[in-house]
Design a protein around this motif. Sequence first.
Motif, PDB file in Angstrom:
ATOM      1  N   SER A  69       0.999  -1.235   0.067  1.00 53.31           N
ATOM      2  CA  SER A  69       0.042  -0.075   0.034  1.00 53.31           C
ATOM      3  C   SER A  69       0.878   1.292   0.195  1.00 53.31           C
ATOM      4  O   SER A  69       2.029   1.152   0.240  1.00 53.31           O
ATOM      5  CB  SER A  69      -0.885  -0.099   1.367  1.00 53.31           C
ATOM      6  OG  SER A  69      -0.158   0.193   2.618  1.00 53.31           O
ATOM      7  N   THR A  70       0.209   2.262  -0.130  1.00 51.82           N
ATOM      8  CA  THR A  70       0.921   3.628  -0.295  1.00 51.82           C
ATOM      9  C   THR A  70       1.360   4.021   1.604  1.00 51.82           C
ATOM     10  O   THR A  70       0.524   3.228   2.243  1.00 51.82           O
ATOM     11  CB  THR A  70       0.096   4.887  -0.817  1.00 51.82           C
ATOM     12  OG1 THR A  70      -1.232   4.932  -0.086  1.00 51.82           O
ATOM     13  CG2 THR A  70      -0.088   4.472  -2.266  1.00 51.82           C
ATOM     14  N   MET A  71       2.117   4.869   1.535  1.00 50.75           N
ATOM     15  CA  MET A  71       2.376   5.075   2.808  1.00 50.75           C
ATOM     16  C   MET A  71       1.773   6.515   3.451  1.00 50.75           C
ATOM     17  O   MET A  71       1.942   6.960   4.419  1.00 50.75           O
ATOM     18  CB  MET A  71       3.824   5.498   3.097  1.00 50.75           C
ATOM     19  CG  MET A  71       4.759   4.251   2.511  1.00 50.75           C
ATOM     20  SD  MET A  71       4.553   3.173   3.992  1.00 50.75           S
ATOM     21  CE  MET A  71       5.130   3.854   5.440  1.00 50.75           C
ATOM     22  N   SER A  78     -10.474   4.606   7.381  1.00 49.00           N
ATOM     23  CA  SER A  78     -10.640   4.220   6.034  1.00 49.00           C
ATOM     24  C   SER A  78      -9.963   3.014   5.706  1.00 49.00           C
ATOM     25  O   SER A  78     -10.096   2.471   4.464  1.00 49.00           O
ATOM     26  CB  SER A  78     -10.680   5.257   5.086  1.00 49.00           C
ATOM     27  OG  SER A  78      -9.254   5.746   4.896  1.00 49.00           O
ATOM     28  N   ARG A  79      -8.772   2.811   6.308  1.00 49.35           N
ATOM     29  CA  ARG A  79      -7.827   1.828   5.736  1.00 49.35           C
ATOM     30  C   ARG A  79      -7.567   0.783   6.977  1.00 49.35           C
ATOM     31  O   ARG A  79      -7.042   1.272   8.020  1.00 49.35           O
ATOM     32  CB  ARG A  79      -6.573   2.161   5.470  1.00 49.35           C
ATOM     33  CG  ARG A  79      -5.726   1.181   4.833  1.00 49.35           C
ATOM     34  CD  ARG A  79      -4.309   1.612   4.275  1.00 49.35           C
ATOM     35  NE  ARG A  79      -4.337   2.553   3.309  1.00 49.35           N
ATOM     36  CZ  ARG A  79      -3.437   3.286   3.007  1.00 49.35           C
ATOM     37  NH1 ARG A  79      -2.205   3.012   3.306  1.00 49.35           N
ATOM     38  NH2 ARG A  79      -3.554   4.098   2.051  1.00 49.35           N
ATOM     39  N   TYR A  80      -7.882  -0.619   7.180  1.00 53.99           N
ATOM     40  CA  TYR A  80      -7.746  -1.499   8.178  1.00 53.99           C
ATOM     41  C   TYR A  80      -6.538  -2.529   7.821  1.00 53.99           C
ATOM     42  O   TYR A  80      -6.838  -3.340   7.024  1.00 53.99           O
ATOM     43  CB  TYR A  80      -9.054  -1.997   8.554  1.00 53.99           C
ATOM     44  CG  TYR A  80      -8.969  -2.882   9.785  1.00 53.99           C
ATOM     45  CD1 TYR A  80      -8.946  -2.421  11.137  1.00 53.99           C
ATOM     46  CD2 TYR A  80      -9.272  -4.303   9.751  1.00 53.99           C
ATOM     47  CE1 TYR A  80      -8.858  -3.027  12.227  1.00 53.99           C
ATOM     48  CE2 TYR A  80      -9.109  -5.162  10.916  1.00 53.99           C
ATOM     49  CZ  TYR A  80      -9.065  -4.381  12.272  1.00 53.99           C
ATOM     50  OH  TYR A  80      -8.882  -4.849  13.267  1.00 53.99           O
ATOM     51  N   GLY A  93      -6.292  -5.988  14.547  1.00 54.72           N
ATOM     52  CA  GLY A  93      -5.603  -5.171  13.587  1.00 54.72           C
ATOM     53  C   GLY A  93      -5.683  -3.765  13.814  1.00 54.72           C
ATOM     54  O   GLY A  93      -5.907  -3.606  15.012  1.00 54.72           O
ATOM     55  N   HIS A  94      -5.455  -2.857  13.058  1.00 51.81           N
ATOM     56  CA  HIS A  94      -5.277  -1.269  13.437  1.00 51.81           C
ATOM     57  C   HIS A  94      -5.827  -0.747  12.264  1.00 51.81           C
ATOM     58  O   HIS A  94      -5.559  -0.961  11.123  1.00 51.81           O
ATOM     59  CB  HIS A  94      -4.013  -0.908  14.076  1.00 51.81           C
ATOM     60  CG  HIS A  94      -2.974  -1.011  13.037  1.00 51.81           C
ATOM     61  ND1 HIS A  94      -2.291  -2.449  12.863  1.00 51.81           N
ATOM     62  CD2 HIS A  94      -2.346  -0.217  12.278  1.00 51.81           C
ATOM     63  CE1 HIS A  94      -1.212  -2.297  11.843  1.00 51.81           C
ATOM     64  NE2 HIS A  94      -1.375  -0.633  11.560  1.00 51.81           N
ATOM     65  N   PHE A  95      -6.190   0.743  12.432  1.00 51.30           N
ATOM     66  CA  PHE A  95      -6.532   1.519  11.250  1.00 51.30           C
ATOM     67  C   PHE A  95      -5.298   2.421  11.275  1.00 51.30           C
ATOM     68  O   PHE A  95      -4.303   2.584  12.155  1.00 51.30           O
ATOM     69  CB  PHE A  95      -7.630   2.508  11.780  1.00 51.30           C
ATOM     70  CG  PHE A  95      -8.909   1.734  11.496  1.00 51.30           C
ATOM     71  CD1 PHE A  95      -9.516   1.625  10.264  1.00 51.30           C
ATOM     72  CD2 PHE A  95      -9.427   1.156  12.782  1.00 51.30           C
ATOM     73  CE1 PHE A  95     -10.733   0.901  10.291  1.00 51.30           C
ATOM     74  CE2 PHE A  95     -10.504   0.736  12.639  1.00 51.30           C
ATOM     75  CZ  PHE A  95     -11.375   0.756  11.412  1.00 51.30           C
ATOM     76  N   SER A  96      -4.888   2.850   9.704  1.00 51.31           N
ATOM     77  CA  SER A  96      -3.901   3.904   9.717  1.00 51.31           C
ATOM     78  C   SER A  96      -4.462   4.866   8.486  1.00 51.31           C
ATOM     79  O   SER A  96      -5.208   4.600   7.815  1.00 51.31           O
ATOM     80  CB  SER A  96      -2.827   2.894   9.233  1.00 51.31           C
ATOM     81  OG  SER A  96      -1.756   3.815   8.808  1.00 51.31           O
TER      82      SER A  96
END
Length: 96
Positions: A69-71, A78-80, A93-96
């Motif tokens: 994925s992009t950084m 919106s991204r898990y 997990g976690h969101f970022s």
Amino acid sequence: MQRFIAPAVFAIAVVLGGCQASTPAMPTPVHGYVTDMKAFDAFIATRPTPDQFRATYPDVQLMLPGTVSTMEYRSNNSRYYAELDKDGRITGGHFS
């Protein structure tokens, strides 16, 4: 002898009826990004498959181990990034 047949058939039907595997109902899709963390955590606690996750949260980008994925930094849930067990089910997990 005949008076024992009906209760025996009824008992067998009750026992066999309890053995049926019920299919869990698919949750209603949640559109948009995750805002209700309590409901999201409860969903993750069910150990969903990636397909179940995508069906329930179609607008959240699911990142599985090994996915590139992009950084960019996202602060809107919106991204898990999921953690999987040996069976490929999401355990956290976690969101970022």
